[in-house]
Design a protein around this motif. Structure first.
Motif, PDB file in Angstrom:
ATOM      1  N   ALA A   9      -4.354  -8.822  -1.578  1.00 16.44           N
ATOM      2  CA  ALA A   9      -3.633  -7.373  -0.971  1.00 16.44           C
ATOM      3  C   ALA A   9      -2.681  -7.505   0.603  1.00 16.44           C
ATOM      4  CB  ALA A   9      -5.088  -6.109  -0.361  1.00 16.44           C
ATOM      5  N   ALA A  32      -3.304  -4.013  -4.061  1.00 17.15           N
ATOM      6  CA  ALA A  32      -4.685  -5.642  -4.073  1.00 17.15           C
ATOM      7  C   ALA A  32      -4.260  -6.037  -4.987  1.00 17.15           C
ATOM      8  CB  ALA A  32      -6.107  -5.472  -3.817  1.00 17.15           C
ATOM      9  N   CYS A  65      -6.535  -1.004  -0.950  1.00 14.03           N
ATOM     10  CA  CYS A  65      -6.063  -0.381   0.202  1.00 14.03           C
ATOM     11  C   CYS A  65      -5.455   1.050  -0.320  1.00 14.03           C
ATOM     12  CB  CYS A  65      -4.166  -0.650  -0.169  1.00 14.03           C
ATOM     13  SG  CYS A  65      -4.381  -2.530  -0.305  1.00 14.03           S
TER      14      CYS A  65
END
Length: 152
Positions: A9, A32, A65
């Motif tokens: 990420a 990611a 994320c």
């Protein structure tokens, strides 16, 4: 690294990636990607990243994320990946504050994350108590890691 799966990420910058001489693709912050560590991977760019490497057949996992500004109501940490997947005895959850903060994660204020810090939740009880607050500032990278039962 053929014995590992990799999850990546981005925190800052933009990265161009390609695996096994396939087409280049762009990875930006807030996204990611997962790929086989045995692939011939090439990259271009200058970035700060969060890199998770998991031994194949022993551990599995995923990254998410999360822009905290998009959290509209308080969210239990155990729901970040789906409650059933997260709450098993073989699973732990790591929360990394990549931007913003500080971030209070428990109602009693016992855990406050500062930017660049990570909290590891190893029990279903901790995951159920931990809350992602609504309207906070920053970016959170969450990692779900599950140890295969035969390797526990």
């Amino acid at each position: 690294m053929p014995d590992y799966n990799r999850l990546l990420a981005l925190r800052k910058g933009t990265l161009l990636l390609r695996h096994d001489e396939d087409t280049w693709y762009e990875l930006k912050p807030g996204r990611a990607v997962a790929f086989d560590g045995g692939s011939r991977t090439e990259s271009q760019g200058r970035v700060t990243d969060f890199n998770l490497m998991l031994r194949k057949g022993c551990v599995e996992g995923s990254l998410r994320c999360l822009s905290l500004a998009e959290v509209r109501k308080e969210m239990p940490a155990c729901e970040l990946f789906g409650t059933e997947e997260t709450m098993s005895a073989e699973t732990c959850l790591a929360l990394f504050l990549s931007e913003g903060g500080p971030l209070a994660l428990f109602p009693d204020g016992k855990e406050v994350l500062q930017v660049g810090e990570m909290l590891l939740l190893e029990s279903g009880e901790e995951m159920a108590e931990c809350r992602i607050p609504a309207g906070a500032e920053g970016e959170l990278i969450a990692a779900r890691i599950r140890v295969m039962p035969e390797h526990r």
